[in-house]
Scaffold this active site. Sequence first.
Site, short mmCIF file in Angstrom:
data_model
loop_
_atom_site.label_atom_id
_atom_site.label_comp_id
_atom_site.label_asym_id
_atom_site.label_seq_id
_atom_site.Cartn_x
_atom_site.Cartn_y
_atom_site.Cartn_z
N ASP A 160 0.91 -1.14 -0.11
CA ASP A 160 -0.20 0.08 0.08
C ASP A 160 0.83 1.30 0.12
O ASP A 160 0.55 2.22 -0.54
CB ASP A 160 -0.94 -0.12 1.38
CG ASP A 160 -1.51 -1.47 1.35
OD1 ASP A 160 -2.60 -1.59 0.60
OD2 ASP A 160 -1.35 -2.01 2.36
N HIS A 188 -4.78 -3.15 6.32
CA HIS A 188 -4.39 -3.49 4.93
C HIS A 188 -5.75 -3.85 4.23
O HIS A 188 -6.08 -5.07 4.13
CB HIS A 188 -3.36 -4.76 4.71
CG HIS A 188 -3.34 -5.12 3.50
ND1 HIS A 188 -2.79 -4.34 2.31
CD2 HIS A 188 -3.74 -6.15 2.76
CE1 HIS A 188 -2.94 -5.08 1.31
NE2 HIS A 188 -3.32 -6.15 1.48
N1 LIG Z 1 -0.46 -8.05 2.37
C1 LIG Z 1 -0.62 -7.75 0.89
O1 LIG Z 1 -0.07 -6.67 0.66
C2 LIG Z 1 -0.90 -9.02 -0.04
C3 LIG Z 1 -1.38 -9.93 0.62
N2 LIG Z 1 -1.84 -10.97 -0.35
C4 LIG Z 1 -2.18 -12.23 0.23
O2 LIG Z 1 -1.18 -13.08 -0.03
C5 LIG Z 1 -1.73 -14.54 -0.04
C6 LIG Z 1 -1.34 -15.38 -0.91
O3 LIG Z 1 -1.42 -14.96 -2.22
P1 LIG Z 1 -0.91 -15.88 -3.47
O4 LIG Z 1 0.28 -16.30 -3.66
O5 LIG Z 1 -1.71 -14.78 -4.62
O6 LIG Z 1 -1.83 -17.07 -3.27
P2 LIG Z 1 -1.92 -18.49 -4.15
O7 LIG Z 1 -3.28 -19.25 -3.82
O8 LIG Z 1 -1.49 -18.31 -5.51
O9 LIG Z 1 -0.99 -19.30 -3.20
C7 LIG Z 1 -1.19 -19.52 -1.73
C8 LIG Z 1 -0.50 -20.97 -1.51
O10 LIG Z 1 -0.58 -21.10 -0.10
C9 LIG Z 1 -0.57 -22.45 0.01
N3 LIG Z 1 -1.20 -22.81 1.15
C10 LIG Z 1 -2.34 -22.71 1.77
N4 LIG Z 1 -2.57 -23.05 3.01
C11 LIG Z 1 -1.18 -23.03 3.35
C12 LIG Z 1 -0.56 -23.75 4.72
N5 LIG Z 1 -1.26 -24.05 5.84
N6 LIG Z 1 0.92 -23.73 4.90
C13 LIG Z 1 1.50 -23.38 3.79
N7 LIG Z 1 0.80 -23.15 2.58
C14 LIG Z 1 -0.35 -23.02 2.44
C15 LIG Z 1 -1.52 -22.95 -1.05
O11 LIG Z 1 -1.13 -24.18 -1.45
C16 LIG Z 1 -1.02 -22.12 -2.25
O12 LIG Z 1 0.15 -22.48 -2.77
C17 LIG Z 1 -3.19 -14.41 0.12
O13 LIG Z 1 -3.84 -14.55 1.34
C18 LIG Z 1 -3.26 -13.13 -0.66
O14 LIG Z 1 -4.55 -12.49 -0.30
C19 LIG Z 1 -1.76 -10.96 -1.90
C20 LIG Z 1 -1.27 -9.69 -2.17
C21 LIG Z 1 -0.98 -8.41 -1.59
O1 LIG Z 2 -6.35 -7.36 -2.63
C1 LIG Z 2 -6.11 -8.54 -2.45
O2 LIG Z 2 -6.93 -9.21 -2.05
C2 LIG Z 2 -4.56 -8.88 -2.42
C3 LIG Z 2 -3.91 -7.67 -1.65
O3 LIG Z 2 -3.94 -7.62 -0.28
C4 LIG Z 2 -3.51 -6.49 -2.38
O4 LIG Z 2 -3.54 -6.61 -3.48
O5 LIG Z 2 -3.33 -5.48 -1.71
#
Ligand SMILES: NC(=O)C1=CN([C@@H]2O[C@H](COP(=O)(O)OP(=O)(O)OC[C@H]3O[C@@H](n4cnc5c(N)ncnc54)[C@H](O)[C@@H]3O)[C@@H](O)[C@H]2O)C=CC1
Ligand SMILES: O=C([O-])CC(=O)C(=O)O
Length: 329
Positions: A160, A188
């Site tokens: 952000d 967030h």
């Molecule tokens: N804080 C931020 O700024 C942001 C946060 N996110 C969040 O990051 C997270 C991951 O996003 P992506 O990589 O796009 O999702 P994704 O679905 O591509 O990958 C998530 C991975 O986590 C694994 N997973 C699920 N449960 C698990 C566990 N207990 N232990 C280990 N691995 C586990 C899944 O198998 C999957 O491979 C989501 O919650 C998303 O909303 C995404 C973008 C920005």
């Molecule tokens: O918006 C979502 O769910 C993924 C995220 O946290 C971001 O891009 O800031």
Amino acid sequence: MSATPFKVAVTGAAGQIGYSLLFRLASGALLGPDRPVELRLLEITPALKALEGVVMELDDCAFGTLAGVEIGDDAEKVFDGVNLALLVGARPRGPGMERGDLLEANGAIFTAQGKALNAVAADDVRIGVTGNPANTNALIALSNAPDIPAERFSALTRLDHNRAISQLAAKTGSPVTDITKMTIWGNHSATQYPDLFHAEVGGRNAAQVVGDQAWLENDFIPTVAKRGAAIIEARGSSSAASAASATIDAARDWLTGSPEGDWVSMAVQSDGSYDVPAGLVSSFPVTTRDGDWEIVQGLEIDDFSRSRIDASTAELAEERDAVKGLGLI
Ligand SMILES: NC(=O)C1=CN([C@@H]2O[C@H](COP(=O)(O)OP(=O)(O)OC[C@H]3O[C@@H](n4cnc5c(N)ncnc54)[C@H](O)[C@@H]3O)[C@@H](O)[C@H]2O)C=CC1
Ligand SMILES: O=C([O-])CC(=O)C(=O)O
């Protein structure tokens, strides 16, 4: 080159963010070319095969800084002796969902991982939570790790922060390197408050340089706060490369220090500063040094900023109460 590898755990390593994050970590983006890094990658059992493929690709990059890779589905084995844990693995939201909708689905993950870190991580461990809802997941993890000081946990609001810098740079026709003292306050989520009243453009107050309260209220704040949803809408899945990049920025600055004369945004457990209720994991302006952070003190908060910060921290209090109700903290 220091011989001792820095051990970094990444959860959800076979996911979208992981696919960008691991290659940056392995190539020295965290601690530079002189410090070897050992990766410890955690996934759920069905994703281990895909993760093996990612590890083959990591091998094929022949990174000089990559001292080793271990993968597994057992958190206590994977987290053993880690110096940094990047908790990314969680279910992402889809179109039409708010991040808070993920509380129940993802809360259990952070209970188990907090306990595992408590049991086996290195004494100097730092834990960065990216998986959503990141602030409250960090609260869950730290509440389940009573032997790790709470200040070792943070949640990611650096994405952000970077988005806000980029929007302000575009508006003012300045390079991003001219923007300093950006702050994201609160959660967030769509209630977050990106603050231009303390930010600077080339050393001048950003709100004054912009001189357009309507843009600030009706354009800048919602664009930054709803950027995640806009990316989901456009890409069909949530931001991944930018999230990985911000995860590295946040961890690097935490470990090596924020730039002189500037600060960064990090969600950390509130000590009551700026009347953010103590105990909530909320985003603040912080300076960092050698793995420690300090909330920047003494900023004047006007009524506009006050109401925005209060709205976001009220949402965090609701999330805390919800996870308390679920028995997760
Ligand atoms: N804080 C931020 O700024 C942001 C946060 N996110 C969040 O990051 C997270 C991951 O996003 P992506 O990589 O796009 O999702 P994704 O679905 O591509 O990958 C998530 C991975 O986590 C694994 N997973 C699920 N449960 C698990 C566990 N207990 N232990 C280990 N691995 C586990 C899944 O198998 C999957 O491979 C989501 O919650 C998303 O909303 C995404 C973008 C920005
Ligand atoms: O918006 C979502 O769910 C993924 C995220 O946290 C971001 O891009 O800031």
